[in-house]
Design a protein around this motif. Structure first.
Motif, PDB file in Angstrom:
ATOM      1  N   ILE A 228      -6.709 -10.894 -26.598  1.00  0.00           N
ATOM      2  CA  ILE A 228      -7.029 -11.868 -27.428  1.00  0.00           C
ATOM      3  C   ILE A 228      -8.516 -12.128 -27.400  1.00  0.00           C
ATOM      4  O   ILE A 228      -9.211 -12.477 -28.340  1.00  0.00           O
ATOM      5  N   ALA A 229      -8.819 -12.501 -25.995  1.00  0.00           N
ATOM      6  CA  ALA A 229     -10.326 -12.907 -25.566  1.00  0.00           C
ATOM      7  C   ALA A 229     -11.168 -11.980 -25.877  1.00  0.00           C
ATOM      8  O   ALA A 229     -12.394 -12.251 -26.546  1.00  0.00           O
ATOM      9  N   HIS A 230     -10.592 -10.410 -25.938  1.00  0.00           N
ATOM     10  CA  HIS A 230     -11.770  -9.474 -26.565  1.00  0.00           C
ATOM     11  C   HIS A 230     -11.836  -9.303 -27.801  1.00  0.00           C
ATOM     12  O   HIS A 230     -13.205  -9.429 -28.132  1.00  0.00           O
ATOM     13  N   LEU A 231     -10.793  -9.487 -28.620  1.00  0.00           N
ATOM     14  CA  LEU A 231     -10.864  -9.558 -30.246  1.00  0.00           C
ATOM     15  C   LEU A 231     -11.907 -10.984 -30.687  1.00  0.00           C
ATOM     16  O   LEU A 231     -12.680 -10.922 -31.523  1.00  0.00           O
ATOM     17  N   LEU A 232     -11.841 -12.001 -29.878  1.00  0.00           N
ATOM     18  CA  LEU A 232     -12.568 -13.309 -30.168  1.00  0.00           C
ATOM     19  C   LEU A 232     -14.053 -13.134 -29.821  1.00  0.00           C
ATOM     20  O   LEU A 232     -14.762 -13.559 -30.395  1.00  0.00           O
ATOM     21  N   ASP A 233     -14.119 -12.251 -28.504  1.00  0.00           N
ATOM     22  CA  ASP A 233     -15.686 -12.240 -28.240  1.00  0.00           C
ATOM     23  C   ASP A 233     -16.281 -11.153 -29.055  1.00  0.00           C
ATOM     24  O   ASP A 233     -17.625 -11.435 -29.512  1.00  0.00           O
ATOM     25  N   GLU A 234     -15.695 -10.317 -29.611  1.00  0.00           N
ATOM     26  CA  GLU A 234     -15.945  -9.170 -30.416  1.00  0.00           C
ATOM     27  C   GLU A 234     -16.226  -9.272 -32.047  1.00  0.00           C
ATOM     28  O   GLU A 234     -17.202  -8.459 -32.712  1.00  0.00           O
ATOM     29  N   LEU A 235     -15.334 -10.092 -32.617  1.00  0.00           N
ATOM     30  CA  LEU A 235     -15.205 -10.164 -34.061  1.00  0.00           C
ATOM     31  C   LEU A 235     -15.414 -11.697 -34.558  1.00  0.00           C
ATOM     32  O   LEU A 235     -15.360 -12.619 -33.773  1.00  0.00           O
ATOM     33  N   GLU A 236     -15.981 -11.876 -35.570  1.00  0.00           N
ATOM     34  CA  GLU A 236     -16.455 -13.043 -36.276  1.00  0.00           C
ATOM     35  C   GLU A 236     -15.286 -13.801 -36.655  1.00  0.00           C
ATOM     36  O   GLU A 236     -14.320 -13.069 -36.905  1.00  0.00           O
TER      37      GLU A 236
ATOM     38  N   LEU B 131     -12.926  -1.146 -29.495  1.00  0.00           N
ATOM     39  CA  LEU B 131     -12.312  -1.156 -27.977  1.00  0.00           C
ATOM     40  C   LEU B 131     -13.008  -0.627 -27.075  1.00  0.00           C
ATOM     41  O   LEU B 131     -12.734  -0.488 -25.998  1.00  0.00           O
ATOM     42  N   ASP B 132     -14.351  -0.212 -27.484  1.00  0.00           N
ATOM     43  CA  ASP B 132     -14.980   0.620 -26.601  1.00  0.00           C
ATOM     44  C   ASP B 132     -15.341  -0.381 -25.008  1.00  0.00           C
ATOM     45  O   ASP B 132     -15.233   0.461 -23.979  1.00  0.00           O
ATOM     46  N   GLY B 133     -15.831  -1.407 -25.433  1.00  0.00           N
ATOM     47  CA  GLY B 133     -16.192  -2.287 -24.190  1.00  0.00           C
ATOM     48  C   GLY B 133     -14.728  -2.403 -23.360  1.00  0.00           C
ATOM     49  O   GLY B 133     -15.001  -2.353 -22.031  1.00  0.00           O
ATOM     50  N   LEU B 134     -13.601  -2.739 -24.086  1.00  0.00           N
ATOM     51  CA  LEU B 134     -12.450  -2.747 -23.049  1.00  0.00           C
ATOM     52  C   LEU B 134     -12.139  -1.522 -22.254  1.00  0.00           C
ATOM     53  O   LEU B 134     -11.550  -1.606 -21.445  1.00  0.00           O
ATOM     54  N   ARG B 135     -12.160  -0.547 -23.051  1.00  0.00           N
ATOM     55  CA  ARG B 135     -12.050   0.758 -22.473  1.00  0.00           C
ATOM     56  C   ARG B 135     -12.863   1.095 -21.282  1.00  0.00           C
ATOM     57  O   ARG B 135     -12.559   1.664 -20.361  1.00  0.00           O
ATOM     58  N   ASP B 136     -14.266   0.798 -21.279  1.00  0.00           N
ATOM     59  CA  ASP B 136     -15.244   0.993 -20.331  1.00  0.00           C
ATOM     60  C   ASP B 136     -14.443   0.099 -19.202  1.00  0.00           C
ATOM     61  O   ASP B 136     -14.544   0.521 -17.825  1.00  0.00           O
TER      62      ASP B 136
END
Length: 302
Positions: A40-48, A225-230
């Motif tokens: 959830i944190a990743h989605l809110l960081d990456e998406l408007e 998902l690139d950042g999360l996969r890294d």
């Protein structure tokens, strides 16, 4: 009878949506590896996104069990980190709108809270509710992470197998929402990611990647998902470094790999949920990994 709509207030214009997905996760319940929280944190960081509704945390939370952080400067209080439980409108990478409900899990009024979520689901025309979190399992990180799907209707998760039979477990607000709203005819489903038990207390980005991939498969939403996969690759490399430096860990992981491979080849399901008495326990493995991760974080700080 209390009015469930009293538990939240709407923010700005109510969006007009067509069968949006509502993705939800609450901090406080079992979430091995931080699978749901990191996702959830990743989605809110990456998406408007923007807030659509805010829940009354004064009614729902027990501050004495989860005291908010306050900042004291010299001779006065200057800040407080007030908890928030918000419903947000988000757009995926293809521009498809969906909703995210996140924040601390309520301590009280669960039934009224579930009913309040139900009123928002009806008002916003939600087509599918989806939740995800991590559960600790006796599996090695060197194998693909499994996922247990659950849903209000079996056809929502066709093709998936479960590692569980009939069990009784402590409840959660997320599970109650799925149960209550599913009984009212709403489509509700969830994904429990199988996280290695020795990494359950650490942040394990690979679990969040698996969680979001499962959500994509079940909803069609597309996430960056690139950042999360890294982050997952970097964490796995650091774990491999720790294992190579410890014969005990190497032996333990090899044992888990043999156990997992035997299960995948058709052994009984209980093998993934039980720990061999000849192997270090999950707590012992976790303690070694936590010590390594703490040392790593200290080095990064220096």
């Amino acid at each position: 009878m209390f009015d469930p709509t009293d538990l939240y207030r709407l923010s700005g214009d109510v969006p007009e949506l067509t069968d949006p997905v509502l993705l939800y996760h609450f901090d406080g319940f079992v979430d091995a590896g931080g699978a749901g929280r990191l996702a959830i944190a990743h989605l809110l960081d990456e998406l408007e996104h923007r807030v659509v509704a805010t829940f009354d945390v004064d009614r729902l939370l027990d501050y004495r069990s989860r005291r908010p952080i306050m900042t004291f400067d010299t001779d006065r209080w200057v800040a407080v980190e007030s908890p928030r439980l918000d419903l947000r409108l988000v757009h995926d990478t293809m521009g498809t709108p969906f909703l995210v409900l996140s924040g601390p899990e309520p301590d009280r009024e669960w039934e009224l809270f579930a009913a309040a979520v139900g009123t928002l689901v009806t008002r916003l025309g939600v087509g599918k509710l989806v939740t995800t979190h991590g559960i600790p399992m006796a599996v090695p990180h060197t194998r693909p992470l499994g996922v247990t799907g659950h849903a209000s209707r079996p056809e929502l998760i066709t093709g998936q197998t479960s590692a569980f039979g009939k069990v009784q477990v402590p409840g959660s607000a997320a599970s109650l929402i799925e149960f209550r709203l599913g009984a009212e005819g709403h489509d509700a489903l969830g994904y429990a990611v199988h996280v290695p038990h020795y990494l359950a207390q650490a942040e394990y980005p690979a679990a969040a990647v698996t969680a979001l991939e499962a959500v994509t498969k079940g909803t069609g939403l597309v996430f960056p998902l690139d950042g999360l996969r890294d982050a997952a690759e970097k964490t796995d490399a650091e774990i491999a470094e720790q294992i190579e430096a410890s014969q005990e860990l190497s032996t333990a992981i090899a044992g888990l790999e043999q156990q997992y491979d035997a299960f995948a080849a058709g052994s009984e399901r209980e093998n993934l949920m039980a720990e061999s008495s000849e192997m270090p326990t999950g707590d012992e493995l976790a303690a070694q990994f936590e010590a390594f991760l703490a040392e790593r974080d200290e080095r990064r700080g220096d």
